[in-house]
Design a protein around this motif. Structure first.
Motif, PDB file in Angstrom:
ATOM      1  N   ASP A   1     -87.460 -24.171   8.684  1.00  0.00           N
ATOM      2  CA  ASP A   1     -87.823 -22.944   8.056  1.00  0.00           C
ATOM      3  C   ASP A   1     -88.521 -21.974   9.042  1.00  0.00           C
ATOM      4  O   ASP A   1     -88.278 -21.035   9.221  1.00  0.00           O
ATOM      5  CB  ASP A   1     -88.519 -23.122   6.926  1.00  0.00           C
ATOM      6  CG  ASP A   1     -87.916 -23.912   5.603  1.00  0.00           C
ATOM      7  OD1 ASP A   1     -87.063 -23.362   4.728  1.00  0.00           O
ATOM      8  OD2 ASP A   1     -87.745 -25.132   5.921  1.00  0.00           O
TER       9      ASP A   1
ATOM     10  N   LEU B   1     -82.028 -14.714   1.684  1.00  0.00           N
ATOM     11  CA  LEU B   1     -83.147 -15.020   2.769  1.00  0.00           C
ATOM     12  C   LEU B   1     -83.761 -13.802   3.202  1.00  0.00           C
ATOM     13  O   LEU B   1     -85.202 -13.636   3.102  1.00  0.00           O
ATOM     14  CB  LEU B   1     -82.732 -15.934   3.618  1.00  0.00           C
ATOM     15  CG  LEU B   1     -83.807 -16.379   4.631  1.00  0.00           C
ATOM     16  CD1 LEU B   1     -85.001 -17.055   3.890  1.00  0.00           C
ATOM     17  CD2 LEU B   1     -83.031 -17.162   5.731  1.00  0.00           C
TER      18      LEU B   1
ATOM     19  N   GLY C   1     -88.677 -17.286  -3.125  1.00  0.00           N
ATOM     20  CA  GLY C   1     -87.728 -18.262  -2.398  1.00  0.00           C
ATOM     21  C   GLY C   1     -86.477 -17.923  -2.510  1.00  0.00           C
ATOM     22  O   GLY C   1     -86.102 -16.850  -3.059  1.00  0.00           O
ATOM     23  N   HIS C   2     -85.651 -18.463  -1.766  1.00  0.00           N
ATOM     24  CA  HIS C   2     -84.200 -18.397  -1.878  1.00  0.00           C
ATOM     25  C   HIS C   2     -83.486 -19.530  -2.760  1.00  0.00           C
ATOM     26  O   HIS C   2     -84.059 -20.508  -3.192  1.00  0.00           O
ATOM     27  CB  HIS C   2     -83.623 -18.329  -0.372  1.00  0.00           C
ATOM     28  CG  HIS C   2     -84.029 -19.538   0.423  1.00  0.00           C
ATOM     29  ND1 HIS C   2     -83.305 -20.713   0.058  1.00  0.00           N
ATOM     30  CD2 HIS C   2     -84.856 -19.900   1.160  1.00  0.00           C
ATOM     31  CE1 HIS C   2     -83.713 -21.717   0.902  1.00  0.00           C
ATOM     32  NE2 HIS C   2     -84.819 -21.194   1.718  1.00  0.00           N
TER      33      HIS C   2
ATOM     34  N   ASP D   1     -87.942 -23.150  -0.632  1.00  0.00           N
ATOM     35  CA  ASP D   1     -86.675 -23.517  -0.652  1.00  0.00           C
ATOM     36  C   ASP D   1     -86.159 -23.798  -2.115  1.00  0.00           C
ATOM     37  O   ASP D   1     -86.884 -24.314  -2.987  1.00  0.00           O
ATOM     38  CB  ASP D   1     -85.920 -24.632   0.176  1.00  0.00           C
ATOM     39  CG  ASP D   1     -86.116 -24.295   1.568  1.00  0.00           C
ATOM     40  OD1 ASP D   1     -86.427 -23.406   1.945  1.00  0.00           O
ATOM     41  OD2 ASP D   1     -86.522 -25.479   2.269  1.00  0.00           O
ATOM     42  N   HIS D   2     -84.617 -23.405  -2.741  1.00  0.00           N
ATOM     43  CA  HIS D   2     -84.131 -23.631  -3.699  1.00  0.00           C
ATOM     44  C   HIS D   2     -85.203 -23.190  -5.056  1.00  0.00           C
ATOM     45  O   HIS D   2     -85.405 -24.260  -5.725  1.00  0.00           O
ATOM     46  CB  HIS D   2     -83.945 -25.197  -3.910  1.00  0.00           C
ATOM     47  CG  HIS D   2     -83.225 -25.427  -5.036  1.00  0.00           C
ATOM     48  ND1 HIS D   2     -82.973 -26.431  -5.844  1.00  0.00           N
ATOM     49  CD2 HIS D   2     -81.787 -24.842  -5.137  1.00  0.00           C
ATOM     50  CE1 HIS D   2     -82.133 -26.415  -6.806  1.00  0.00           C
ATOM     51  NE2 HIS D   2     -81.161 -25.489  -6.359  1.00  0.00           N
TER      52      HIS D   2
ATOM     53  N   GLU E   1     -91.761 -24.094   3.784  1.00  0.00           N
ATOM     54  CA  GLU E   1     -91.608 -25.482   3.742  1.00  0.00           C
ATOM     55  C   GLU E   1     -91.599 -26.363   4.698  1.00  0.00           C
ATOM     56  O   GLU E   1     -92.182 -27.606   4.615  1.00  0.00           O
ATOM     57  CB  GLU E   1     -90.545 -25.799   2.662  1.00  0.00           C
ATOM     58  CG  GLU E   1     -90.606 -25.267   1.024  1.00  0.00           C
ATOM     59  CD  GLU E   1     -89.669 -26.196   0.196  1.00  0.00           C
ATOM     60  OE1 GLU E   1     -89.915 -27.541   0.096  1.00  0.00           O
ATOM     61  OE2 GLU E   1     -89.071 -25.468  -0.469  1.00  0.00           O
TER      62      GLU E   1
ATOM     63  N   ALA F   1     -78.963 -20.991   4.445  1.00  0.00           N
ATOM     64  CA  ALA F   1     -79.215 -19.422   4.502  1.00  0.00           C
ATOM     65  C   ALA F   1     -78.524 -19.028   5.712  1.00  0.00           C
ATOM     66  O   ALA F   1     -78.508 -17.613   5.736  1.00  0.00           O
ATOM     67  CB  ALA F   1     -80.899 -19.219   4.393  1.00  0.00           C
TER      68      ALA F   1
ATOM     69  N   TYR G   1     -81.084 -21.555  -1.872  1.00  0.00           N
ATOM     70  CA  TYR G   1     -80.449 -22.383  -1.271  1.00  0.00           C
ATOM     71  C   TYR G   1     -81.121 -23.829  -1.354  1.00  0.00           C
ATOM     72  O   TYR G   1     -82.399 -23.720  -1.169  1.00  0.00           O
ATOM     73  CB  TYR G   1     -80.198 -22.202   0.118  1.00  0.00           C
ATOM     74  CG  TYR G   1     -79.363 -20.977   0.168  1.00  0.00           C
ATOM     75  CD1 TYR G   1     -78.044 -20.934  -0.294  1.00  0.00           C
ATOM     76  CD2 TYR G   1     -79.966 -19.834   0.649  1.00  0.00           C
ATOM     77  CE1 TYR G   1     -77.253 -19.464  -0.429  1.00  0.00           C
ATOM     78  CE2 TYR G   1     -79.296 -18.510   0.567  1.00  0.00           C
ATOM     79  CZ  TYR G   1     -77.950 -18.220   0.219  1.00  0.00           C
ATOM     80  OH  TYR G   1     -77.601 -17.236   0.100  1.00  0.00           O
TER      81      TYR G   1
ATOM     82  N   ASP H   1     -81.409 -26.010   0.920  1.00  0.00           N
ATOM     83  CA  ASP H   1     -82.002 -26.277   2.389  1.00  0.00           C
ATOM     84  C   ASP H   1     -81.987 -24.785   3.331  1.00  0.00           C
ATOM     85  O   ASP H   1     -80.933 -24.189   2.843  1.00  0.00           O
ATOM     86  CB  ASP H   1     -81.652 -27.418   3.042  1.00  0.00           C
ATOM     87  CG  ASP H   1     -82.551 -27.533   4.088  1.00  0.00           C
ATOM     88  OD1 ASP H   1     -83.554 -28.459   4.216  1.00  0.00           O
ATOM     89  OD2 ASP H   1     -82.076 -27.162   5.415  1.00  0.00           O
ATOM     90  N   ILE H   2     -82.675 -24.724   4.062  1.00  0.00           N
ATOM     91  CA  ILE H   2     -82.835 -23.431   4.999  1.00  0.00           C
ATOM     92  C   ILE H   2     -81.295 -23.377   5.715  1.00  0.00           C
ATOM     93  O   ILE H   2     -80.815 -22.282   5.951  1.00  0.00           O
ATOM     94  CB  ILE H   2     -83.949 -23.445   5.760  1.00  0.00           C
ATOM     95  CG1 ILE H   2     -84.225 -21.989   6.306  1.00  0.00           C
ATOM     96  CG2 ILE H   2     -83.688 -24.077   7.156  1.00  0.00           C
ATOM     97  CD1 ILE H   2     -84.441 -20.964   5.297  1.00  0.00           C
TER      98      ILE H   2
ATOM     99  N   GLU I   1     -89.794 -26.576  -8.123  1.00  0.00           N
ATOM    100  CA  GLU I   1     -90.656 -25.633  -7.147  1.00  0.00           C
ATOM    101  C   GLU I   1     -91.009 -24.434  -7.947  1.00  0.00           C
ATOM    102  O   GLU I   1     -92.011 -23.736  -7.644  1.00  0.00           O
ATOM    103  CB  GLU I   1     -89.465 -25.254  -6.345  1.00  0.00           C
ATOM    104  CG  GLU I   1     -89.120 -26.573  -5.234  1.00  0.00           C
ATOM    105  CD  GLU I   1     -88.270 -27.619  -5.970  1.00  0.00           C
ATOM    106  OE1 GLU I   1     -87.823 -28.518  -5.126  1.00  0.00           O
ATOM    107  OE2 GLU I   1     -87.834 -27.197  -6.806  1.00  0.00           O
TER     108      GLU I   1
END
Length: 292
Positions: A142, A279, A214-215, A190-191, A138, A223, A217, A219-220, A198
């Motif tokens: 990242d 992540l 994706g993860h 993200d998220h 993103e 992570a 969170y 924002d990165i 997303e």
């Protein structure tokens, strides 16, 4: 220069009358001469005396010849002589010994080192020419985090990482990229939580040759494990506030410069151990997919 050797006043031969009477430097009684004698490695600087000539000197080197191993001795005057390394052929501190070749020192085993991602490092490995496949993330942060941990692996695999500045335009970007068997596309979001914007965008572009993962969170930054950053936990920021600004304010960091805050966070990441499993698994999944 060797220290003075006091065994003989000269290196020309034995001067002891009793030695001359025996006709040999080995004074061991005849009935004991078949007894084993110590084997001593001819290490450099070891001072010994050759029994036949009485020549006394320090070991300079040992060589392998067609006639057998030889040892070079250097006396106190710097003169060198070569002698065969025969059994019972030398005196060490007055005792008969057999000089043997020093044991070769085995090189220390090279322990494989690991990259920041935990993969076995390949010393001297060259970066592969970039594949047609890509991994998109993103944002800049990242991309910097992935480079920090997986950079060595990605260069060897020839995988380039680019950032999107958000996922709103992802459908058009994927369409323009035109993923195929020889040009796979992986995307990290993200998220990525079911039901979010997303998540819906990710589902719309996922195909046989395009994988979006994706993860959870926001924002990165999240992570990165809080313990690695030196905090107890990432603060919870009320909905509607800028998350990074809120984090800086809650932690007492300079609110006006979130880029500076990120560089502080990134500097605390040394390996995969500093990142959350949510992540790690997703990035490894993307690398496997793009390089398959």
């Amino acid at each position: 220069m060797l220290p003075p050797v006091s065994r003989h006043p000269s290196h020309e031969g034995p001067s002891d009358p009793q030695r001359r009477a025996y006709g040999h430097a080995d004074l061991t009684p005849p009935w004991k001469r078949n007894k084993p004698v110590p084997e001593v490695p001819a290490e450099p600087d070891l001072v010994v005396e050759e029994v036949t000539t009485g020549y006394c000197g320090a070991v300079v080197r040992v060589e392998k010849t067609a006639q057998g191993p030889t040892v070079t001795l250097e006396d106190r005057f710097g003169k060198q002589r070569v002698f065969p390394m025969e059994p019972r052929g030398f005196l060490l501190e007055g005792k008969v010994v057999t000089l043997v070749r020093p044991a070769a020192v085995a090189p220390a085993p090279v322990r494989p080192t690991r990259t920041a991602s935990g993969s076995v490092a390949l010393p001297g490995a060259r970066a592969r020419v970039a594949r047609a496949g890509r991994i998109y993330v993103e944002g800049k942060h990242d991309a910097e985090l992935i480079e920090r941990v997986w950079g060595d692996d990605l260069r060897i695999e020839g995988v380039a990482v680019e950032f999107l500045e958000g996922v709103d335009d992802l459908p058009a970007i994927v369409s323009a990229f035109a993923p195929g068997p020889d040009a796979r596309l992986g995307v990290l979001v993200d998220h990525l939580v079911p039901g979010t914007k997303e998540w819906k965008i990710a589902r719309s572009v996922t195909s046989e040759h395009a994988l979006v993962v994706g993860h959870p969170y926001i924002d990165i930054w999240e992570a990165v494990k809080p313990s690695s950053v030196g905090i107890e936990s990432w603060p919870r920021i009320p909905h509607g506030q800028d998350w990074k600004t809120g984090v800086c304010r809650a932690l007492g960091w300079r609110v006006a410069n979130t880029g500076e805050a990120w560089q502080h966070i990134l500097s605390r990441v040394r390996s995969y151990k500093d990142l959350e499993p949510e992540l790690l698994g997703r990035v490894e999944e993307l690398i496997d997919f793009v390089t398959a």
